[in-house]
Design a protein around this motif. Structure first.
Motif, short mmCIF file in Angstrom:
data_model
loop_
_atom_site.label_atom_id
_atom_site.label_comp_id
_atom_site.label_asym_id
_atom_site.label_seq_id
_atom_site.Cartn_x
_atom_site.Cartn_y
_atom_site.Cartn_z
N THR A 84 48.25 54.99 24.99
CA THR A 84 48.98 53.79 24.59
C THR A 84 49.49 53.00 25.80
N ARG A 100 55.96 51.81 18.05
CA ARG A 100 56.47 50.91 17.02
C ARG A 100 55.63 49.63 16.94
N ILE A 101 55.28 49.09 18.10
CA ILE A 101 54.46 47.88 18.12
C ILE A 101 53.09 48.15 17.52
N LYS A 103 52.43 50.51 15.44
CA LYS A 103 52.59 51.18 14.13
C LYS A 103 51.80 52.49 14.12
N LEU A 104 51.95 53.22 15.21
CA LEU A 104 51.23 54.47 15.41
C LEU A 104 52.24 55.63 15.46
N PRO A 105 52.25 56.52 14.46
CA PRO A 105 53.22 57.63 14.45
C PRO A 105 52.94 58.62 15.58
N ASP A 197 55.59 59.28 2.57
CA ASP A 197 55.61 58.25 3.62
C ASP A 197 56.78 57.29 3.43
N GLN A 201 59.90 56.84 6.12
CA GLN A 201 59.52 55.67 6.90
C GLN A 201 60.54 55.29 7.97
N ASN A 202 61.81 55.65 7.76
CA ASN A 202 62.84 55.30 8.74
C ASN A 202 63.30 56.49 9.59
N VAL A 206 59.14 59.46 13.52
CA VAL A 206 57.93 58.65 13.31
C VAL A 206 57.45 58.04 14.62
N TYR A 207 58.38 57.52 15.42
CA TYR A 207 58.00 56.89 16.68
C TYR A 207 58.64 57.53 17.91
#
Length: 218
Positions: A84, A100-101, A103-105, A197, A201-202, A206-207
């Motif tokens: 990344t 986050r940009i 959208k990749l966990p 999911d 999600q929050n 996740v990130y």
């Protein structure tokens, strides 16, 4: 051993062969049997060995195998981290910002999600029940349990070592028990994935690779 390999035309290279005593009484057995030879060569002794990707030791535990896999987790995440960062405009951003940009966990999040999906399949009979006997619902084991949590809470199992705590049947229980009823009672696997999911999600994990999943979102 040498005669057997000649008879069955299965020649073995002495320098590539080792011997390992298995079980609690391995020291006694070793003292009684002495050294092992193959084609006149002493075989090297080993306490652990890897076969088809699984490391076993002379006490038939998987502590070494689990330890190796846990160390691999950081290495795997580092691959995604470097990938990344090499993308245009991403070099000066932190790893969580890049994810986050994009959208990749994180890979750790994907593993946690995969664990929950596997548990759903085991609990709901999608897999052969004979292969899932280690899965125990709390209501089937204990006469009493807390009203908090979901209706499919798993009975927690104890780990005597830190390594053992990473075993699937131990590491997944707390996370599964934290899921809300709407998720664990999903009627099918696709609905379960979608609800899981949405529920997570929050979550920080996740990130954020070093983040955790704590409870459930309202």
């Amino acid at each position: 051993m040498g005669t057997w390999s000649d008879t069955w035309l299965l020649r073995m290279h002495p320098e590539k062969c080792k011997h390992m005593h298995i079980g609690r009484h391995q020291r006694i057995m070793e003292g009684a049997t002495g050294t092992y030879k193959l084609l006149g060569n002493n075989l090297m002794k080993t306490d652990k060995e890897k076969d088809i990707g699984v490391t076993i030791d002379n006490e038939l535990t998987f502590d070494n195998h689990i330890s190796e896999k846990v160390k691999d987790i950081d290495r795997l995440e580092a691959v995604q981290r470097r990938a990344t960062k090499s993308l245009p405009g991403m070099g000066n951003l932190t790893y969580p910002e890049r994810l986050r940009i994009l959208k990749l966990p994180t890979l750790s999040y994907r593993r946690a999600r995969g664990d929950m999906i596997e548990l759903y399949k085991m609990i709901n009979g999608i897999y052969d029940k004979e292969a899932c006997t280690f899965i125990q619902l709390w209501k089937d084991v204990a006469e009493r349990h807390s009203n908090r949590g979901n209706s499919k809470m798993l009975f927690p199992q104890q780990a005597k070592t830190q390594l053992r705590s990473n075993a699937f049947k131990i590491r997944t229980v707390k996370l599964w028990n934290s899921l809300p009823e709407s998720v664990v009672s999903a009627p099918n696997i696709n609905t379960f994935k979608n609800r899981l999911d949405k529920n997570w999600q929050n979550q920080d994990i996740v990130y954020n690779y070093k983040g955790n999943i704590t409870g459930s979102d309202p």
